[in-house]
Design a protein around this motif. Structure first.
Motif, mmCIF file in Angstrom:
data_model
loop_
_atom_site.group_PDB
_atom_site.id
_atom_site.type_symbol
_atom_site.label_atom_id
_atom_site.label_comp_id
_atom_site.label_asym_id
_atom_site.label_seq_id
_atom_site.Cartn_x
_atom_site.Cartn_y
_atom_site.Cartn_z
ATOM 1 N N TYR A 91 0.839 -1.202 0.000
ATOM 2 C CA TYR A 91 0.000 0.000 0.000
ATOM 3 C C TYR A 91 0.875 1.254 0.000
ATOM 4 N N VAL A 135 2.434 1.864 -3.429
ATOM 5 C CA VAL A 135 1.467 2.395 -4.396
ATOM 6 C C VAL A 135 1.173 3.867 -4.106
ATOM 7 N N TYR A 166 4.171 5.956 -5.037
ATOM 8 C CA TYR A 166 4.326 6.050 -6.498
ATOM 9 C C TYR A 166 3.339 7.058 -7.091
#
Length: 403
Positions: free
Chosen positions: A52, A55, A58
């Motif tokens: 998590y 992500v 990112y």
């Protein structure tokens, strides 16, 4: 000469040992695939907060980089210590923005869901009575259907009576199973929130160390591979980043616009749950191709219970909105971001959606675009190696593909 022969045999022996080890590892993997999959699933569950966090980091990296550049430009003459603090400020602002966005979505969804559930509970007895009256009026002129439904109803009453007369000890396992299922769901929701919270904390560390990790990855890449392959892999990583980042950022902007237009349209049409419907349509629009259908179906059913005419207006409005998105808004924002045709878009969504569910449907298109690009480069390289450049030129000219 003798030493050269010895080295040759040593290399052959090492190669044989490596091949044998790989064969044993492959055999073990295939014979113990269930245990391996369970082990992978266990490790993935443990590392979910890090996934998590990766992500979130990112997705926030482009925003964080832009904020950092603007702050450094505004305070260009300051010391390095001040610049480090400005980088930290950029990370904090990015995380606050993400948290505010998530909080806003929850605050829009949860009250509307609760309101919709209570409205359905209030309307359900009246709707059941309407349906019952309609069935009775329909069966009044159809004695055969009336007889069939009377038989079914008596059978249902018999089953209910037998269930109520059953021994209490037989009911307890069913009740315990039901309560166990509810507790599992509650624990799952709690774990989801816990992983999301830890993910935000981990994303802060990842954002703060993103340049360090990039430098370390570059060192490892050039340390393991020769310069030629290191450059090729670097270019491919940049392409992957460009593909995923461009696709997700474009899709998020596109979905936000669609959600806003949906809110304006549903408000003008006088729907009570305009905010909830708009959030559902906007969020599911991130899924290519099937997203509008996934979001529209539950919203249409909700409106059908409230007012059938509202449901009809909503379906017409969603069709118009998705045509606008597919032909005007989407192409303007995304363009041909992935470089793959509509057929391969549908193929990738079905393939990766079948493998990984909703997550697969979201990441399937950019992931397949990367695989497609790698295969294309390998094919072009093979054609050039065998002196078939004319085939590439003819293909590009015939199908108008600038690859």
């Amino acid at each position: 000469m003798r030493d050269n022969e010895n080295r040759k045999y040593i290399k052959l022996g090492i190669t044989g040992i490596v091949v044998l080890a790989i064969a044993i590892a492959c055999a073990f993997f295939f014979f113990q695939i269930q245990e391996v999959l369970i082990g992978i699933r266990t490790v993935t569950n443990i590392l979910k907060p890090f996934l998590y966090g990766a992500v979130i980091a990112y997705l926030l990296t482009p925003l964080c980089n832009k904020l950092e550049k603007k702050l450094h430009k505004a305070f260009a003459k300051k010391s390095e210590r001040i610049k480090k603090m400005l980088s930290f400020v950029a990370i904090i602002i990015s995380l606050i923005f993400a948290l505010a966005l998530v909080w806003m979505l929850f605050m829009l969804i949860i009250p509307q869901v609760w309101k919709s559930i209570m409205k359905i509970v209030d309307m359900l007895p009246g709707k059941i009575e309407i349906v019952s009256n309609w069935i009775n009026n329909m069966l009044r002129d159809q004695p055969e259907l009336q007889l069939y439904f009377d038989t079914v109803w008596k059978q249902l009453e018999t089953n209910v009576d037998s269930l109520l007369e059953a021994d209490f000890a037989q009911i307890i396992p069913g009740i315990s199973g039901f309560l166990g299922g509810i507790s599992v769901q509650v624990i799952g929701v709690f774990n989801g929130f816990k992983n999301l919270f830890l993910g935000f904390l981990i994303s802060a560390y990842l954002l703060a160390s993103r340049k360090l990790f990039a430098a370390q990855a570059k060192l490892i890449l050039h340390g393991v591979f020769n310069d030629k392959w290191a450059r090729i892999l670097e270019e491919e990583v940049r392409y992957i980043d460009k593909m995923f980042n461009g696709f997700f950022m474009g899709k998020i902007i596109d979905s936000a616009i669609i959600g806003a237009l949906c809110f304006i349209g549903t408000t003008l049409l006088g729907f009570d749950s305009a905010a909830f419907i708009s959030v559902v349509i906007g969020v599911t629009n991130i899924i290519p191709f099937f997203g509008p259908l996934i979001g529209a179906v539950p919203c249409a059913l909700l409106l059908l219970l409230e007012n059938p005419m509202h449901c009809l207006y909503f379906i017409i409005f969603i069709i118009v909105l998705q045509q606008l998105d597919g032909n005007v808004i989407g192409p303007k924002i995304l363009g041909n971001a992935t470089g793959v045709s509509s057929f391969w878009v549908l193929f990738s969504i079905l393939l990766f959606g079948g493998l990984w569910g909703i997550i697969g449907m979201v990441i399937g298109v950019p992931l397949f675009a990367v695989i497609y690009d790698v295969i294309r480069k390998l094919v072009y390289r093979g054609l050039k190696k065998h002196s078939h450049q004319k085939m590439i030129t003819q293909y590009q000219e015939e199908f108008h593909q600038k690859e």
